[in-house]
Design a protein around this motif. Structure first.
Motif, PDB file in Angstrom:
ATOM      1  N   GLU A  42      -7.005   7.275   0.311  1.00  0.00           N
ATOM      2  CA  GLU A  42      -7.961   7.570   1.387  1.00  0.00           C
ATOM      3  C   GLU A  42      -9.399   7.317   0.930  1.00  0.00           C
ATOM      4  OE1 GLU A  42      -9.273  11.395   4.003  1.00  0.00           O
ATOM      5  OE2 GLU A  42      -7.135  11.129   3.585  1.00  0.00           O
ATOM      6  N   TYR A  58     -10.330   5.283  -1.456  1.00  0.00           N
ATOM      7  CA  TYR A  58     -10.472   3.833  -1.592  1.00  0.00           C
ATOM      8  C   TYR A  58     -10.744   3.191  -0.235  1.00  0.00           C
ATOM      9  CZ  TYR A  58      -9.267  -1.048  -1.859  1.00  0.00           C
ATOM     10  OH  TYR A  58      -9.294  -2.408  -1.729  1.00  0.00           O
ATOM     11  N   TRP A  59      -9.943   3.546   0.782  1.00  0.00           N
ATOM     12  CA  TRP A  59     -10.094   2.921   2.099  1.00  0.00           C
ATOM     13  C   TRP A  59     -11.433   3.264   2.735  1.00  0.00           C
ATOM     14  CZ3 TRP A  59      -7.959  -1.278   3.178  1.00  0.00           C
ATOM     15  CH2 TRP A  59      -6.648  -1.568   2.815  1.00  0.00           C
ATOM     16  N   ASP A  60     -11.938   4.470   2.517  1.00  0.00           N
ATOM     17  CA  ASP A  60     -13.260   4.814   3.049  1.00  0.00           C
ATOM     18  C   ASP A  60     -14.326   3.906   2.451  1.00  0.00           C
ATOM     19  OD1 ASP A  60     -12.166   6.808   4.601  1.00  0.00           O
ATOM     20  OD2 ASP A  60     -12.772   8.444   3.253  1.00  0.00           O
ATOM     21  N   TRP A  72       0.821  -1.215   0.000  1.00  0.00           N
ATOM     22  CA  TRP A  72       0.000   0.000   0.000  1.00  0.00           C
ATOM     23  C   TRP A  72       0.854   1.264   0.000  1.00  0.00           C
ATOM     24  CZ3 TRP A  72      -4.422   0.242  -1.995  1.00  0.00           C
ATOM     25  CH2 TRP A  72      -5.233  -0.885  -2.006  1.00  0.00           C
ATOM     26  N   ALA A 123     -13.801   0.246   3.644  1.00  0.00           N
ATOM     27  CA  ALA A 123     -14.233   0.036   5.027  1.00  0.00           C
ATOM     28  C   ALA A 123     -15.741  -0.172   5.099  1.00  0.00           C
ATOM     29  CB  ALA A 123     -13.808   1.220   5.897  1.00  0.00           C
ATOM     30  N   GLU A 134       0.396   4.043  -2.799  1.00  0.00           N
ATOM     31  CA  GLU A 134       0.157   5.439  -2.411  1.00  0.00           C
ATOM     32  C   GLU A 134       1.165   6.387  -3.068  1.00  0.00           C
ATOM     33  OE1 GLU A 134      -0.270   8.242   1.560  1.00  0.00           O
ATOM     34  OE2 GLU A 134      -0.305   6.063   1.762  1.00  0.00           O
TER      35      GLU A 134
END
Length: 80
Positions: free
Chosen positions: A46, A48-50, A33, A53, A37
């Motif tokens: 960020e 993507y991770w939101d 990652w 999740a 990044e």
């Protein structure tokens, strides 16, 4: 505290494995990652991770619900 009370009070949790193999996999994933990044930018990662999740939370709830239903069904079957 019993299991039902832990679930009710939201204190029940599952510990992730702390084996060397698991730690090595985590480090490998973190390095991946960091590499992504650097190329895509922090804002992209960020976002993507939101989204990821939210998707994971929905999946985990589904698995929890299915596991609970399976356990309850097995208990009912034992009574018959």
């Amino acid at each position: 505290m019993n299991l039902l009370e832990e679930i009710f009070r939201n204190t029940y949790s599952i510990e992730l494995p702390q084996t060397p193999e698991y730690q090595a996999l985590r480090e490998k994933g973190n390095r991946f990652w960091e590499y992504i990044e650097e190329r895509a930018g922090a804002e992209c990662i960020e976002k993507y991770w939101d989204d990821f999740a939210d998707m994971e939370a929905a999946g985990h709830f589904h698995y929890f619900r299915e596991g609970f239903l399976l356990g309850a069904s097995l208990m009912l079957e034992l009574r018959s």
